[in-house]
Design a protein around this motif. Structure first.
Motif, PDB file in Angstrom:
ATOM      1  N   VAL A 134      -7.261   1.382   3.901  1.00 31.33           N
ATOM      2  CA  VAL A 134      -7.185   0.659   2.633  1.00 31.33           C
ATOM      3  C   VAL A 134      -7.501  -0.808   2.905  1.00 31.33           C
ATOM      4  O   VAL A 134      -6.975  -1.401   3.842  1.00 31.33           O
ATOM      5  CB  VAL A 134      -5.781   0.781   1.998  1.00 31.33           C
TER       6      VAL A 134
ATOM      7  N   TRP B   4       0.998   6.383  -6.820  1.00 33.42           N
ATOM      8  CA  TRP B   4      -0.176   7.214  -7.121  1.00 33.42           C
ATOM      9  C   TRP B   4       0.222   8.691  -7.085  1.00 33.42           C
ATOM     10  O   TRP B   4      -0.155   9.470  -7.969  1.00 33.42           O
ATOM     11  CB  TRP B   4      -1.291   6.938  -6.114  1.00 33.42           C
TER      12      TRP B   4
ATOM     13  N   VAL C 137       0.831  -1.202   0.000  1.00 31.53           N
ATOM     14  CA  VAL C 137       0.000   0.000   0.000  1.00 31.53           C
ATOM     15  C   VAL C 137       0.870   1.259   0.000  1.00 31.53           C
ATOM     16  O   VAL C 137       0.586   2.217  -0.731  1.00 31.53           O
ATOM     17  CB  VAL C 137      -0.958  -0.009   1.205  1.00 31.53           C
TER      18      VAL C 137
ATOM     19  N   ASN D  22      -6.934  -4.413   1.736  1.00 29.01           N
ATOM     20  CA  ASN D  22      -5.999  -5.169   0.913  1.00 29.01           C
ATOM     21  C   ASN D  22      -6.341  -6.654   1.007  1.00 29.01           C
ATOM     22  O   ASN D  22      -6.193  -7.272   2.060  1.00 29.01           O
ATOM     23  CB  ASN D  22      -4.560  -4.932   1.389  1.00 29.01           C
TER      24      ASN D  22
ATOM     25  N   HIS E 183      -5.559   1.031  -7.847  1.00 29.28           N
ATOM     26  CA  HIS E 183      -6.748   0.857  -7.007  1.00 29.28           C
ATOM     27  C   HIS E 183      -6.793   1.836  -5.834  1.00 29.28           C
ATOM     28  O   HIS E 183      -7.575   1.634  -4.896  1.00 29.28           O
ATOM     29  CB  HIS E 183      -6.794  -0.580  -6.482  1.00 29.28           C
ATOM     30  N   LEU E 184      -5.970   2.885  -5.874  1.00 25.36           N
ATOM     31  CA  LEU E 184      -5.891   3.831  -4.765  1.00 25.36           C
ATOM     32  C   LEU E 184      -6.213   5.251  -5.228  1.00 25.36           C
ATOM     33  O   LEU E 184      -5.979   5.606  -6.390  1.00 25.36           O
ATOM     34  CB  LEU E 184      -4.478   3.819  -4.154  1.00 25.36           C
TER      35      LEU E 184
ATOM     36  N   LEU F  63      -9.775   4.560   1.113  1.00 19.41           N
ATOM     37  CA  LEU F  63      -8.903   5.160   0.103  1.00 19.41           C
ATOM     38  C   LEU F  63      -8.628   4.222  -1.064  1.00 19.41           C
ATOM     39  O   LEU F  63      -8.072   4.644  -2.079  1.00 19.41           O
ATOM     40  CB  LEU F  63      -7.570   5.582   0.738  1.00 19.41           C
ATOM     41  N   GLY F  64      -9.011   2.977  -0.893  1.00 25.04           N
ATOM     42  CA  GLY F  64      -8.770   2.032  -1.968  1.00 25.04           C
ATOM     43  C   GLY F  64      -9.080   0.617  -1.542  1.00 25.04           C
ATOM     44  O   GLY F  64      -9.056   0.287  -0.355  1.00 25.04           O
TER      45      GLY F  64
ATOM     46  N   ILE G  43       0.743   4.030  -2.825  1.00 23.76           N
ATOM     47  CA  ILE G  43       0.420   5.441  -2.579  1.00 23.76           C
ATOM     48  C   ILE G  43       1.501   6.345  -3.175  1.00 23.76           C
ATOM     49  O   ILE G  43       1.205   7.386  -3.782  1.00 23.76           O
ATOM     50  CB  ILE G  43       0.260   5.700  -1.065  1.00 23.76           C
TER      51      ILE G  43
END
Length: 229
Positions: free
Chosen positions: A176, A27, A20, A178, A220-221, A203-204, A24
């Motif tokens: 998140v 992203w 993650v 996961n 996916h975020l 957030l995702g 991020i």
């Protein structure tokens, strides 16, 4: 100075904090942001010609657009893959949240738009007989992004961790999901339960990835809700 900084916590070991965190960072890179990732303490390091190296810390270093030396990304590297306080004791070292915070603050002076400080293990992993790693985000006054490893038992882990974060006086900025267990029963129902229990935004939702990578996670975020405040 950094505009937006967050501490990345997990519901437990192997919840997917690094996946993650690197997602991020990637992203943020796609948004044109200057990104930076830190792993203050890491247990489970390999001997290399350059010294001890942790695979998670190396992934953070690689994913960040602001390039720092390894010792700045991961100032405390411990060889055995066990609880940090035990690994430190075996190495004849002492860990303290104050010292880790001082090391982080040095790197946090770098110009960046998005900075992440990734924890180790779960929220209450010990640094010593007197301190928990959760003291670090308190000292740094960082809002927390919680990574929930979606598997059987995650509801209890997630709610207890979120309660502890708030009890420690910190903001649960977001979370998140996961999916670490592709065969998890009633995945959608569990996700909806957590959505209803958490006030923080989701957030995702990262599906189980056959080949985990920062880029695949970033797809996916979305942290826009946090960075636009």
């Amino acid at each position: 100075m950094t505009k937006h900084s967050f501490f990345i916590a997990g519901t437990d070991t192997d919840a997917g904090k690094t996946l993650v965190s690197t997602g991020i960072l990637e992203w943020g890179n796609r948004q044109g942001l200057r990104t930076l990732g830190l792993k203050p303490v890491a247990a489970g390091c390999d001997e290399t010609p350059d010294g001890l190296r942790n695979s998670d810390a190396l992934l953070l270093q690689q994913a960040a657009s602001v390039k720092l030396g390894y010792d700045q990304v991961n100032p405390v590297a411990l060889r055995p893959p066990i609880a940090p306080h035990i690994a430190a004791a075996q190495a004849g070292r002492a860990l303290s949240a104050d010292r880790l915070a001082a090391l982080c603050r040095g790197s946090m002076m770098q110009p960046a738009d998005l900075l992440l400080v990734e924890g180790a293990g779960g929220w209450r992993v010990p640094l010593s007989s007197r301190e928990m790693l959760s003291r670090l985000p308190q000292l740094l006054e960082l809002p927390v992004i919680l990574v929930v490893g979606m598997k059987l038992g995650c509801l209890n882990h997630a709610v207890l961790t979120a309660e502890a974060i708030v009890r420690d006086g910190l903001q649960l900025a977001g979370w998140v999901a996961n999916r670490i267990d592709p065969r998890m029963s009633c995945y959608d129902e569990n996700l909806e339960t957590l959505k209803g229990m958490f006030r923080a935004p989701l957030l995702g939702e990262i599906p189980h990835l056959a080949e985990p990578s920062a880029g695949a996670a970033a797809d996916h975020l979305d942290l826009s809700v946090l960075l636009n405040h």
